[in-house]
Scaffold this motif. Structure first.
Motif, PDB file in Angstrom:
ATOM      1  N   GLU A  11       0.745  -1.290  -0.014  1.00 12.40           N
ATOM      2  CA  GLU A  11       0.024   0.152   0.061  1.00 12.40           C
ATOM      3  C   GLU A  11       0.665   1.232  -0.028  1.00 12.40           C
ATOM      4  N   LYS A  12       2.208   1.044   0.599  1.00 10.27           N
ATOM      5  CA  LYS A  12       2.827   2.387   0.789  1.00 10.27           C
ATOM      6  C   LYS A  12       3.541   2.683  -0.666  1.00 10.27           C
ATOM      7  N   VAL A  13       3.753   1.539  -1.386  1.00  9.32           N
ATOM      8  CA  VAL A  13       4.348   1.721  -2.741  1.00  9.32           C
ATOM      9  C   VAL A  13       3.244   2.168  -3.634  1.00  9.32           C
ATOM     10  N   LYS A  14       2.069   1.789  -3.440  1.00  6.27           N
ATOM     11  CA  LYS A  14       0.960   2.208  -4.294  1.00  6.27           C
ATOM     12  C   LYS A  14       0.618   3.563  -4.219  1.00  6.27           C
ATOM     13  N   GLU A  15       0.884   4.012  -2.778  1.00  8.68           N
ATOM     14  CA  GLU A  15       0.819   5.551  -2.447  1.00  8.68           C
ATOM     15  C   GLU A  15       1.688   6.266  -3.120  1.00  8.68           C
ATOM     16  N   VAL A  16       2.933   5.932  -3.138  1.00 11.52           N
ATOM     17  CA  VAL A  16       3.965   6.805  -3.900  1.00 11.52           C
ATOM     18  C   VAL A  16       3.710   6.585  -5.584  1.00 11.52           C
ATOM     19  N   ILE A  17       3.207   5.669  -5.941  1.00  6.58           N
ATOM     20  CA  ILE A  17       3.084   5.657  -7.329  1.00  6.58           C
ATOM     21  C   ILE A  17       1.918   6.505  -7.816  1.00  6.58           C
ATOM     22  N   ARG A  18       0.802   6.653  -7.154  1.00  8.05           N
ATOM     23  CA  ARG A  18      -0.305   7.289  -7.111  1.00  8.05           C
ATOM     24  C   ARG A  18       0.083   8.767  -6.992  1.00  8.05           C
ATOM     25  N   ARG A  19       0.831   9.247  -5.980  1.00  2.96           N
ATOM     26  CA  ARG A  19       1.287  10.658  -5.720  1.00  2.96           C
ATOM     27  C   ARG A  19       2.060  11.162  -6.969  1.00  2.96           C
ATOM     28  N   VAL A  20       2.832  10.359  -7.516  1.00  4.14           N
ATOM     29  CA  VAL A  20       4.034  10.862  -8.567  1.00  4.14           C
ATOM     30  C   VAL A  20       3.147  10.974  -9.611  1.00  4.14           C
ATOM     31  N   ASN A  21       2.383   9.897 -10.024  1.00  7.05           N
ATOM     32  CA  ASN A  21       1.422   9.977 -11.256  1.00  7.05           C
ATOM     33  C   ASN A  21       0.568  11.075 -11.283  1.00  7.05           C
ATOM     34  N   THR A  22      -0.232  11.200 -10.191  1.00  6.70           N
ATOM     35  CA  THR A  22      -1.252  12.256 -10.146  1.00  6.70           C
ATOM     36  C   THR A  22      -0.608  13.514 -10.090  1.00  6.70           C
ATOM     37  N   THR A 308      15.424  10.699  -1.725  1.00  9.03           N
ATOM     38  CA  THR A 308      15.954  11.788  -2.429  1.00  9.03           C
ATOM     39  C   THR A 308      15.361  12.495  -3.535  1.00  9.03           C
ATOM     40  N   ALA A 309      15.057  11.542  -4.670  1.00 10.00           N
ATOM     41  CA  ALA A 309      14.734  11.896  -5.878  1.00 10.00           C
ATOM     42  C   ALA A 309      12.945  12.434  -5.688  1.00 10.00           C
ATOM     43  N   LEU A 310      12.135  11.800  -5.037  1.00 13.66           N
ATOM     44  CA  LEU A 310      10.885  12.099  -4.777  1.00 13.66           C
ATOM     45  C   LEU A 310      10.803  13.152  -3.778  1.00 13.66           C
ATOM     46  N   GLN A 311       9.899  14.151  -4.267  1.00 12.39           N
ATOM     47  CA  GLN A 311       9.690  15.289  -3.415  1.00 12.39           C
ATOM     48  C   GLN A 311       8.409  15.153  -2.772  1.00 12.39           C
ATOM     49  N   PRO A 312       8.048  15.772  -1.560  1.00 13.43           N
ATOM     50  CA  PRO A 312       6.838  15.399  -0.960  1.00 13.43           C
ATOM     51  C   PRO A 312       5.505  15.707  -1.604  1.00 13.43           C
ATOM     52  N   ASP A 313       5.532  16.595  -2.675  1.00 13.99           N
ATOM     53  CA  ASP A 313       4.304  16.849  -3.307  1.00 13.99           C
ATOM     54  C   ASP A 313       4.105  15.768  -4.596  1.00 13.99           C
ATOM     55  N   GLY A 314       5.143  14.798  -4.723  1.00 12.20           N
ATOM     56  CA  GLY A 314       5.093  13.927  -5.966  1.00 12.20           C
ATOM     57  C   GLY A 314       5.821  14.503  -7.114  1.00 12.20           C
ATOM     58  N   LYS A 315       6.447  15.330  -7.114  1.00 11.62           N
ATOM     59  CA  LYS A 315       7.627  15.735  -8.116  1.00 11.62           C
ATOM     60  C   LYS A 315       8.628  14.836  -8.058  1.00 11.62           C
ATOM     61  N   VAL A 316       9.344  14.507  -8.989  1.00 17.77           N
ATOM     62  CA  VAL A 316      10.449  13.724  -9.261  1.00 17.77           C
ATOM     63  C   VAL A 316      11.705  14.438  -9.580  1.00 17.77           C
ATOM     64  N   GLN A 330      27.079  20.920 -15.241  1.00 12.85           N
ATOM     65  CA  GLN A 330      25.597  20.864 -15.324  1.00 12.85           C
ATOM     66  C   GLN A 330      25.051  20.466 -13.814  1.00 12.85           C
ATOM     67  N   GLN A 331      24.171  21.367 -13.648  1.00 13.45           N
ATOM     68  CA  GLN A 331      23.451  21.298 -12.085  1.00 13.45           C
ATOM     69  C   GLN A 331      22.053  20.769 -12.286  1.00 13.45           C
ATOM     70  N   VAL A 332      22.040  19.559 -11.538  1.00 15.07           N
ATOM     71  CA  VAL A 332      20.588  19.023 -11.384  1.00 15.07           C
ATOM     72  C   VAL A 332      20.150  19.216  -9.825  1.00 15.07           C
ATOM     73  N   ASP A 333      19.013  19.452  -9.623  1.00 13.31           N
ATOM     74  CA  ASP A 333      18.590  19.341  -8.455  1.00 13.31           C
ATOM     75  C   ASP A 333      16.994  19.013  -7.803  1.00 13.31           C
ATOM     76  N   ALA A 334      16.432  19.342  -6.888  1.00 11.47           N
ATOM     77  CA  ALA A 334      15.475  18.666  -6.608  1.00 11.47           C
ATOM     78  C   ALA A 334      13.950  19.279  -7.564  1.00 11.47           C
TER      79      ALA A 334
END
Length: 357
Positions: A11-22, A308-316, A330-334
């Motif tokens: 369920e926790k993994v599904k929540e992450v999937i939903r958050r990212v995709n939504t 690290t990659a996943l942000q609280p709002d679902g941004k990757v 070249q800089q990459v960040d959150a």
């Protein structure tokens, strides 16, 4: 590491999937062109639908396909079709970056058959399969963009010409990009060692490039019948590449953009890491890779992706922008996000869910 795996419930993994995709779907219109970067996202979205059966998520891919009339590049005259160099024009019909969309169209066809969904795929890929040339895939990304299209076309039509052409084409790719010493792929002919080196004089293997290849091989093996004469070739290539990839993972779980020279472009990068995580997890889940050997690698990668990659709002975040190499400075960040990075993350998350079940 075992305790960490236990802390992740399905369920926790599904929540992450939903958050990212939504988050992605809420902030990005479906009505965009069918070029590779958008299409790579949809390969992840379709995997999400397989697992979650969420019609709203599926509708996003249907809207995208309808917007593009179930086509890639639209030039109608085969005499004008191009592929031998990079091109975004509508005449680059045989260029792999305009063919990855067919992966999703074919998947959507199987869910609700309608010949118009696959008519252009059959026209274009049938032409390529029947053609006498085999130098279509001259850059590593193409092995994700088009190899799985070939196996999907085989599943769609039952015609082995697609499997034969797949093998022909990858032999050409191997002749110009495969490093026989490591089993890793240079991004294309411009980056072959020793003509090209990292800042420290090392071989320069671009993480996202090799990520495309490992993920593409996983998708090929998923659809290729074990009875096919070339299946052992693809299986051995996948296993060798998986071992080479695992060997150069950073302790923090990610892969640096130049895989063998962390100092060349230091710091985390998500797209390559996510494609590697997906490919390795798929290999474990389907019996191609030893769980004992590879579980520590995927658990570290998953930890990086979710902490690290996943942000609280679902941004990757930490996704290197569109390019073809590791770029010093070249800089990459959150806040560095991209459609293909989300697609890769979703693929990895779906396989992680299968991994812990």
């Amino acid at each position: 590491m075992a305790s960490q795996a236990r802390s992740w419930s399905g369920e926790k993994v599904k929540e992450v999937i939903r958050r990212v995709n939504t988050y992605w779907q809420a902030n990005n219109p479906a009505e965009v062109r069918a070029f590779w970067d958008n299409a790579a996202y949809h390969t992840g979205n379709m995997e999400v639908y397989k697992l979650l059966q969420d019609q709203q998520m599926l509708d996003y891919s249907i809207r995208w396909a309808e917007y593009n009339h179930w086509q890639g590049a639209t030039e109608p005259d085969p005499a004008k079709w191009k592929y031998k160099q990079y091109g975004e024009g509508q005449d680059y019909v045989l260029f792999g970056d305009w063919q990855i969309c067919f992966q999703t169209y074919i998947d959507l066809f199987h869910l609700s058959p309608d010949e118009r969904k696959v008519a252009r795929a059959k026209e274009v890929m049938g032409y390529e399969a029947d053609s006498k040339v085999h130098d279509y895939w001259w850059w590593a990304d193409a092995l994700y963009m088009v190899m799985p299209v070939m196996t999907k076309m085989y599943r769609l039509t039952g015609d082995t010409k697609y499997l034969n052409k797949l093998y022909e084409n990858i032999l050409y790719s191997d002749s110009i990009m495969l490093d026989s010493e490591t089993g890793l792929y240079f991004r294309d002919g411009k980056y072959i060692y020793p003509k090209h080196k990292t800042g420290n004089g090392k071989k320069d293997f671009w993480a996202r490039g090799d990520g495309w290849v490992l993920a593409g091989l996983a998708k090929v093996l998923q659809d290729m019948p074990e009875s096919d004469v070339h299946q052992p070739f693809f299986r051995e290539k996948f296993i060798r590449l998986a071992r080479a990839v695992a060997k150069v993972q950073q302790p923090q779980g990610y892969w640096t953009r130049s895989m063998m020279d962390p100092e060349h472009a230091p710091g985390p990068e998500t797209s390559g890491t996510a494609f590697f995580c997906y490919g390795l997890l798929w290999g474990i889940n389907n019996g191609y890779l030893s769980k004992k050997e590879f579980a520590p690698t995927v658990k570290k990668a998953w930890k990086y992706l979710t902490e690290t990659a996943l942000q609280p709002d679902g941004k990757v975040g930490y996704v290197q922008p569109i390019g073809e190499r590791a770029i010093p400075g070249q800089q990459v960040d959150a806040n560095s996000q991209a459609n293909f990075g989300v697609g890769a993350f979703l693929l990895a998350a779906c396989e992680y869910l299968r991994f812990i079940k």
